[in-house]
Design an enzyme around this catalytic site. Structure first.
Site, PDB file in Angstrom:
ATOM      1  N   GLY A   1       0.825  -1.213   0.000  1.00 19.83           N
ATOM      2  CA  GLY A   1       0.000   0.000   0.000  1.00 19.83           C
ATOM      3  C   GLY A   1       0.853   1.255   0.000  1.00 19.83           C
ATOM      4  O   GLY A   1       2.094   1.184   0.038  1.00 19.83           O
ATOM      5  N   MET A   2       0.182   2.400  -0.015  1.00 19.97           N
ATOM      6  CA  MET A   2       0.898   3.683  -0.115  1.00 19.97           C
ATOM      7  C   MET A   2       1.803   3.911   1.106  1.00 19.97           C
ATOM      8  O   MET A   2       2.976   4.240   0.971  1.00 19.97           O
ATOM      9  CB  MET A   2      -0.127   4.812  -0.244  1.00 19.97           C
TER      10      MET A   2
ATOM     11  N   ALA B   1      -5.648  -1.918   5.254  1.00 17.41           N
ATOM     12  CA  ALA B   1      -6.968  -1.381   5.629  1.00 17.41           C
ATOM     13  C   ALA B   1      -7.870  -1.384   4.405  1.00 17.41           C
ATOM     14  O   ALA B   1      -7.412  -1.580   3.278  1.00 17.41           O
ATOM     15  CB  ALA B   1      -6.834   0.051   6.148  1.00 17.41           C
TER      16      ALA B   1
ATOM     17  N   THR C   1      -9.640   1.328   2.480  1.00 14.74           N
ATOM     18  CA  THR C   1      -9.435   2.778   2.520  1.00 14.74           C
ATOM     19  C   THR C   1     -10.330   3.580   1.568  1.00 14.74           C
ATOM     20  O   THR C   1     -10.211   4.804   1.502  1.00 14.74           O
ATOM     21  CB  THR C   1      -7.960   3.121   2.208  1.00 14.74           C
TER      22      THR C   1
ATOM     23  N   ASP D   1      -8.455  10.415  11.050  1.00 15.27           N
ATOM     24  CA  ASP D   1      -9.197  11.576  11.569  1.00 15.27           C
ATOM     25  C   ASP D   1     -10.714  11.384  11.408  1.00 15.27           C
ATOM     26  O   ASP D   1     -11.505  12.049  12.076  1.00 15.27           O
ATOM     27  CB  ASP D   1      -8.753  12.859  10.849  1.00 15.27           C
TER      28      ASP D   1
ATOM     29  N   TYR E   1     -16.581   4.097   6.671  1.00 19.41           N
ATOM     30  CA  TYR E   1     -15.119   4.022   6.807  1.00 19.41           C
ATOM     31  C   TYR E   1     -14.698   4.420   8.226  1.00 19.41           C
ATOM     32  O   TYR E   1     -13.988   3.673   8.910  1.00 19.41           O
ATOM     33  CB  TYR E   1     -14.455   4.925   5.758  1.00 19.41           C
TER      34      TYR E   1
HETATM   35  N1  LIG Z   1      -5.104   7.430   2.497  1.00 18.83           N
HETATM   36  C1  LIG Z   1      -5.518   8.343   3.367  1.00 18.83           C
HETATM   37  O1  LIG Z   1      -5.809   9.505   3.039  1.00 18.83           O
HETATM   38  C2  LIG Z   1      -5.613   7.993   4.835  1.00 18.83           C
HETATM   39  C3  LIG Z   1      -6.068   8.961   5.731  1.00 18.83           C
HETATM   40  C4  LIG Z   1      -6.142   8.631   7.080  1.00 18.83           C
HETATM   41  C5  LIG Z   1      -5.770   7.366   7.514  1.00 18.83           C
HETATM   42  N2  LIG Z   1      -5.352   6.440   6.608  1.00 18.83           N
HETATM   43  C6  LIG Z   1      -4.971   5.108   7.108  1.00 18.83           C
HETATM   44  O2  LIG Z   1      -3.601   4.899   6.810  1.00 18.83           O
HETATM   45  C7  LIG Z   1      -3.358   3.499   6.584  1.00 18.83           C
HETATM   46  C8  LIG Z   1      -2.598   3.316   5.289  1.00 18.83           C
HETATM   47  O3  LIG Z   1      -3.416   3.834   4.231  1.00 18.83           O
HETATM   48  P1  LIG Z   1      -2.958   3.711   2.701  1.00 18.83           P
HETATM   49  O4  LIG Z   1      -3.607   4.843   1.991  1.00 18.83           O
HETATM   50  O5  LIG Z   1      -1.499   3.485   2.614  1.00 18.83           O
HETATM   51  O6  LIG Z   1      -3.727   2.369   2.305  1.00 18.83           O
HETATM   52  P2  LIG Z   1      -3.653   1.534   0.937  1.00 18.83           P
HETATM   53  O7  LIG Z   1      -2.715   2.168  -0.014  1.00 18.83           O
HETATM   54  O8  LIG Z   1      -5.051   1.273   0.521  1.00 18.83           O
HETATM   55  O9  LIG Z   1      -2.963   0.174   1.435  1.00 18.83           O
HETATM   56  C9  LIG Z   1      -3.658  -0.825   2.097  1.00 18.83           C
HETATM   57  C10 LIG Z   1      -3.038  -2.153   1.686  1.00 18.83           C
HETATM   58  O10 LIG Z   1      -3.736  -3.207   2.355  1.00 18.83           O
HETATM   59  C11 LIG Z   1      -3.951  -4.249   1.403  1.00 18.83           C
HETATM   60  N3  LIG Z   1      -5.025  -5.157   1.760  1.00 18.83           N
HETATM   61  C12 LIG Z   1      -6.336  -5.079   1.399  1.00 18.83           C
HETATM   62  N4  LIG Z   1      -7.000  -6.134   1.863  1.00 18.83           N
HETATM   63  C13 LIG Z   1      -6.121  -6.900   2.546  1.00 18.83           C
HETATM   64  C14 LIG Z   1      -6.209  -8.128   3.252  1.00 18.83           C
HETATM   65  N5  LIG Z   1      -7.373  -8.795   3.357  1.00 18.83           N
HETATM   66  N6  LIG Z   1      -5.102  -8.642   3.842  1.00 18.83           N
HETATM   67  C15 LIG Z   1      -3.920  -7.988   3.740  1.00 18.83           C
HETATM   68  N7  LIG Z   1      -3.763  -6.819   3.085  1.00 18.83           N
HETATM   69  C16 LIG Z   1      -4.848  -6.285   2.489  1.00 18.83           C
HETATM   70  C17 LIG Z   1      -4.270  -3.462   0.147  1.00 18.83           C
HETATM   71  O11 LIG Z   1      -4.248  -4.263  -0.997  1.00 18.83           O
HETATM   72  P3  LIG Z   1      -5.146  -3.789  -2.293  1.00 18.83           P
HETATM   73  O12 LIG Z   1      -4.582  -2.475  -2.726  1.00 18.83           O
HETATM   74  O13 LIG Z   1      -4.930  -4.892  -3.268  1.00 18.83           O
HETATM   75  O14 LIG Z   1      -6.560  -3.667  -1.813  1.00 18.83           O
HETATM   76  C18 LIG Z   1      -3.173  -2.419   0.191  1.00 18.83           C
HETATM   77  O15 LIG Z   1      -1.957  -2.900  -0.361  1.00 18.83           O
HETATM   78  C19 LIG Z   1      -4.732   2.840   6.654  1.00 18.83           C
HETATM   79  O16 LIG Z   1      -4.935   2.310   7.942  1.00 18.83           O
HETATM   80  C20 LIG Z   1      -5.709   3.968   6.437  1.00 18.83           C
HETATM   81  O17 LIG Z   1      -6.958   3.721   7.028  1.00 18.83           O
HETATM   82  C21 LIG Z   1      -5.247   6.717   5.290  1.00 18.83           C
END
Ligand SMILES: NC(=O)c1ccc[n+]([C@@H]2O[C@H](COP(=O)([O-])OP(=O)(O)OC[C@H]3O[C@@H](n4cnc5c(N)ncnc54)[C@H](OP(=O)(O)O)[C@@H]3O)[C@@H](O)[C@H]2O)c1
Length: 316
Positions: free
Chosen positions: A9-10, A73, A75, A115, A138
């Protein structure tokens, strides 16, 4: 050994990059080790801690998983409204499973939250224990994930962040750069306040929890590890999505990421017509993390500029 879950993920990919750079012993998994399956998580942990996963050159002591960083997560804020069950599986059941495995193997857990657990009707930066009132699926499922972890274990750091962007993943900075290159007019909402977070800054602070704990072990009496619990991390300052977009445009032009002309118009959330209600005000107070980790947090504009001029910037 540090186990990064959601390493593709990111945020997860950035965490792994920094672990590699700092020469940590780490291992990463994503969908291939499904967080909704206890068997999958336990099976993986066992394969690492026995000889099965690594070649035998890694010593038994170094194969012991001492930390789990969960960056996985569900997301997609909009889609979560329809895929309620899947969002709950990933954001509540997944963290509960991870916490159970962490407790079983004696690892500490760093987990990321959002947040969006807050309702957004405040006007002062939210403290960690302010009242929660998530508006959508979410936020509700992420809050349930926090609670599930707290019920399972004590040795956790839950770090809430917001408006996250990083080099490897879809995010607002990349989306804006693309639309500003293909449109001469865009509309961005100006009535939601918050603070952007650059993934490298967040990843750096997550690793500080580990560094401070490990440092505390070797300097008993002089330093103490940060207290377990919930923390907030974003960049410094506050803005709204429209002003954030204007800064992306200014910096994008400055560093040749945006080549055409684009007018960035402001509009209200109502006028924009988003499907999901989002917090109008979601600025997070970073006082606790600054004090406990003894860190300085860069202002959002400073980190955005570093991000846009970095050679890893790639919105394609
Ligand atoms: N992005 C934002 O603006 C934001 C804001 C506040 C908080 N956050 C939190 O920050 C954290 C990181 O966010 P991010 O944006 O980096 O998330 P992301 O890029 O969506 O990365 C999440 C990773 O989890 C993987 N995943 C999905 N289902 C899974 C499963 N069953 N088992 C194992 N892995 C799985 C996803 O794979 P796929 O891509 O194949 O689904 C993806 O590689 C999260 O907890 C998010 O809630 C994010």
């Amino acid at each position: 050994m540090i186990w990064v879950i959601g390493n593709k993920g990111m945020l997860g990919s950035e965490v792994c990059r920094q672990l590699e750079e700092k020469k940590y012993n780490w291992v990463g998994t994503d969908r291939e080790v499904d967080i909704t399956s206890m068997d999958a998580l336990e099976g993986f942990a066992e394969s690492v801690e026995t000889n099965a996963y690594f070649p035998s050159k890694i010593s038994h002591k170094d194969r012991k998983i001492t930390w789990i960083i969960n960056c996985s997560a569900y997301t997609n804020v909009e889609k979560a409204e329809e895929e309620t069950e899947l969002a709950a599986k990933l954001n509540e059941d997944g963290p509960r499973n991870i916490a159970r495995v962490a407790r079983k193997i004696g690892a500490k857990l760093i987990h990321i939250s959002t947040d969006y657990v807050f309702g957004g009707n405040g006007s002062q930066p939210y403290n960690e224990d302010d009242a929660k009132n998530p508006l959508g699926v979410y936020g509700k499922t992420k809050l349930a994930g926090e609670v599930a972890i707290q019920k399972e274990m004590n040795t956790y750091y839950i770090v809430r962040t917001a408006w996250l962007y990083g080099f490897d993943g879809k995010n607002f900075v990349y989306t804006m750069t693309k639309v500003m290159n293909s449109h001469d007019q865009i509309k961005v909402v100006d009535d939601q306040k918050g603070t952007p977070t650059c993934a490298p800054d967040l990843a750096d602070s997550l690793l500080k929890f580990i560094e401070k704990n490990e440092g505390a072990k070797s300097l008993i009496g002089k330093h103490s590890a940060p207290a377990y619990g919930i923390y907030h991390f974003t960049n410094g300052g506050e803005t709204n999505w429209h002003d954030f977009a204007c800064e992306i445009y200014r910096l994008g032009k400055k560093y040749g990421r945006i080549t055409g002309e684009c007018v960035v118009n402001a509009c209200s959330t109502e006028e924009y017509g988003a499907k999901v209600e989002r917090p109008a005000y979601s600025v997070l107070s970073k006082d606790k993390i600054i004090k406990e980790l003894k860190i300085k947090i860069p202002e959002w504009q400073v980190s955005l500029e570093k991000f846009i001029k970095n050679e890893r910037f790639n919105p394609l």
